[in-house]
Design a protein around this motif. Structure first.
Motif, short mmCIF file in Angstrom:
data_model
loop_
_atom_site.label_atom_id
_atom_site.label_comp_id
_atom_site.label_asym_id
_atom_site.label_seq_id
_atom_site.Cartn_x
_atom_site.Cartn_y
_atom_site.Cartn_z
N ARG A 3 0.82 -1.20 0.00
CA ARG A 3 0.00 0.00 0.00
C ARG A 3 0.86 1.25 0.00
O ARG A 3 2.08 1.19 0.10
CB ARG A 3 -0.92 -0.01 1.21
CG ARG A 3 -2.20 -0.78 0.92
CD ARG A 3 -3.11 -0.94 2.06
NE ARG A 3 -3.37 0.20 2.89
CZ ARG A 3 -3.95 0.10 4.07
NH1 ARG A 3 -4.27 -1.09 4.54
NH2 ARG A 3 -4.19 1.16 4.80
N ALA A 4 0.22 2.39 -0.10
CA ALA A 4 0.93 3.66 -0.20
C ALA A 4 2.00 3.78 0.88
O ALA A 4 1.79 3.40 2.03
CB ALA A 4 -0.07 4.80 -0.06
N SER A 5 3.13 4.30 0.49
CA SER A 5 4.29 4.36 1.39
C SER A 5 4.30 5.57 2.30
O SER A 5 5.10 5.64 3.24
CB SER A 5 5.58 4.33 0.56
OG SER A 5 5.60 5.43 -0.35
N LEU A 8 -1.39 10.34 2.58
CA LEU A 8 -2.05 10.92 1.42
C LEU A 8 -1.85 12.43 1.38
O LEU A 8 -1.68 13.02 0.30
CB LEU A 8 -3.55 10.58 1.44
CG LEU A 8 -4.40 11.14 0.30
CD1 LEU A 8 -3.88 10.69 -1.06
CD2 LEU A 8 -5.86 10.73 0.48
N ALA A 11 1.23 13.38 -0.49
CA ALA A 11 1.08 13.22 -1.94
C ALA A 11 0.28 14.38 -2.53
O ALA A 11 0.61 14.89 -3.61
CB ALA A 11 0.41 11.89 -2.26
N VAL A 17 -4.08 13.23 -7.18
CA VAL A 17 -4.31 11.83 -6.88
C VAL A 17 -5.71 11.46 -7.39
O VAL A 17 -6.67 12.20 -7.18
CB VAL A 17 -4.20 11.56 -5.36
CG1 VAL A 17 -4.58 10.12 -5.03
CG2 VAL A 17 -2.77 11.85 -4.88
N GLN A 64 -6.05 5.61 -7.43
CA GLN A 64 -4.99 5.62 -6.42
C GLN A 64 -5.55 5.70 -5.01
O GLN A 64 -4.80 5.67 -4.04
CB GLN A 64 -4.06 6.80 -6.70
CG GLN A 64 -3.35 6.67 -8.04
CD GLN A 64 -2.79 7.98 -8.52
OE1 GLN A 64 -3.51 8.98 -8.65
NE2 GLN A 64 -1.50 7.99 -8.80
N GLU A 109 0.86 2.69 -6.36
CA GLU A 109 0.59 3.12 -5.00
C GLU A 109 -0.90 3.42 -4.81
O GLU A 109 -1.49 4.17 -5.59
CB GLU A 109 1.43 4.37 -4.70
CG GLU A 109 1.50 4.76 -3.26
CD GLU A 109 2.51 5.88 -3.03
OE1 GLU A 109 3.19 5.85 -1.99
OE2 GLU A 109 2.61 6.77 -3.90
N TRP A 111 -4.01 4.24 -1.74
CA TRP A 111 -4.45 4.50 -0.37
C TRP A 111 -5.85 3.92 -0.15
O TRP A 111 -6.64 3.81 -1.10
CB TRP A 111 -4.50 6.00 -0.10
CG TRP A 111 -3.16 6.65 0.03
CD1 TRP A 111 -2.45 6.89 1.17
CD2 TRP A 111 -2.36 7.20 -1.04
NE1 TRP A 111 -1.25 7.53 0.88
CE2 TRP A 111 -1.18 7.72 -0.48
CE3 TRP A 111 -2.52 7.26 -2.43
CZ2 TRP A 111 -0.18 8.32 -1.24
CZ3 TRP A 111 -1.52 7.85 -3.19
CH2 TRP A 111 -0.37 8.37 -2.59
N ASP A 157 -6.00 4.35 5.64
CA ASP A 157 -5.03 5.43 5.54
C ASP A 157 -5.64 6.79 5.85
O ASP A 157 -4.95 7.71 6.28
CB ASP A 157 -4.44 5.46 4.12
CG ASP A 157 -3.70 4.18 3.79
OD1 ASP A 157 -2.75 3.85 4.52
OD2 ASP A 157 -4.09 3.50 2.82
N LYS A 314 5.98 9.74 -7.67
CA LYS A 314 5.30 9.99 -6.40
C LYS A 314 5.10 11.47 -6.17
O LYS A 314 5.92 12.28 -6.47
CB LYS A 314 6.12 9.39 -5.24
CG LYS A 314 6.07 7.87 -5.22
CD LYS A 314 6.82 7.36 -4.02
CE LYS A 314 6.80 5.85 -3.96
NZ LYS A 314 7.52 5.35 -2.79
#
Length: 314
Positions: A3-5, A8, A11, A17, A64, A109, A111, A157, A314
């Motif tokens: 999952r997203a690193s 949010l 980002a 997104v 995303q 990626e 969320w 997230d 990213k």
């Protein structure tokens, strides 16, 4: 891919997104029965694999952010249908788990946003498009608190406080949000340049603009024509509250159709509603997708040509 690193919010400070689209219309397209007052939650309870497949369809389309099937789940409404508290909590947890599995299987990626629908959604009578339920802010906060706590315990997230029809409910949700410290976006549903309850959008947005937990502010499940003026109002409110710091905006309208609660049907517009994602981006939207009756095909179009994006990193 995992999952997203990162958060949010980080980002959104760098890029646009892409959100997913309507879960109900995708489940219907997969042949699921959404009749009855539980709507998508019925499929969550009876056919969880179908919910997983819907999330996967949106992830494959390039979404995303995947939004959970928890929009219409409330403890009181589910108790009336024979679900005890533990069973309802388990469904809320399941909604996050299914979206998380789809996110983890994606090749990009993703969320997971836990959907927190308005009180009116649980009534299943179209009240989310009217608001003004006759409840106090304190009563609305008491309704939302346990479902928010259950969703957060499952590890999403971010929270999606969505389709909010009036400032009273927003105030209640923001009260609960402040207690948790969790990040969330807040999206009103609007008509005629006002909230669905008839309140001015400027004041409604101002309620949330100063909240440190609100990572994006905007509108959803409205006619696309409502989006741009609403975003401009939100940007003005957010700018006034945050000074030089600009809160990212969120936009995910429906296709312009109108929901008729008496017959449980959507009435499509005579002329298909136009989308202006580039204009929404220019107004400050950094979280863009679709709501009811917007499927993976439209999300794939957004993903292929993200507004304002030059670099897909990213």
């Amino acid at each position: 891919m995992t999952r997203a690193s990162g958060p949010l919010a980080e980002a959104l400070a760098r890029r646009t997104v892409i959100l997913d689209g309507g879960l109900g219309n995708q489940l219907a397209a997969q042949g699921c029965d959404l009749s009855g007052g539980l709507w998508t939650a019925r499929v969550l309870a009876e056919q969880p694999d179908q919910v997983a497949a819907a999330h996967t369809a949106y992830a494959r389309a390039g979404a995303q952010v995947l939004t959970t099937a928890s929009y219409q789940i409330g403890y009181e409404a589910f108790a009336a249908r024979g679900y005890d508290r533990g069973a309802t909590t388990a469904l809320l947890h399941r909604s996050v788990d299914l979206a998380a599995r789809a996110a983890e299987a994606a090749d990009h990626e993703v969320w997971v946003a836990a959907s927190v629908g308005p009180y009116g959604a649980v009534l299943a009578d179209g009240s989310e498009y009217r608001g003004r339920y006759g409840l106090t802010v304190r009563e609305l906060a008491a309704f939302h608190r346990p479902r928010v706590e259950a969703l957060l315990a499952a590890g999403p997230d971010v929270l999606a406080l969505e389709t909010v029809p009036d400032p009273d409910e927003a105030e209640a949700l923001l009260t609960v949000l402040a207690e948790t410290g969790a990040p969330a976006w807040l999206a009103y549903t609007a008509a005629g340049g006002r909230t669905r309850s008839g309140a001015p959008l400027s004041g409604a947005f101002a309620l949330a603009a100063g909240s440190p937990q609100v990572i994006a502010l905007g509108v959803n499940c409205c006619d696309p024509a409502e989006v741009l003026p609403a975003l401009r109002t939100a940007a003005a409110a957010a700018g006034a509250a945050a000074g030089a710091v600009r809160t990212p905006l969120v936009a995910y309208p429906n296709d312009g159709s109108v929901w008729e609660a008496a017959t449980a049907t959507w009435h499509a517009p005579a002329v298909p509603a136009g989308w202006s994602a580039a204009a929404w981006h220019d107004a400050g939207a950094r979280l863009i997708g679709g709501c009811c009756r917007i499927g993976p095909d439209r999300i794939a179009e957004l993903s292929a040509r993200p507004p304002g994006i030059r670099n897909r990193g990213k």
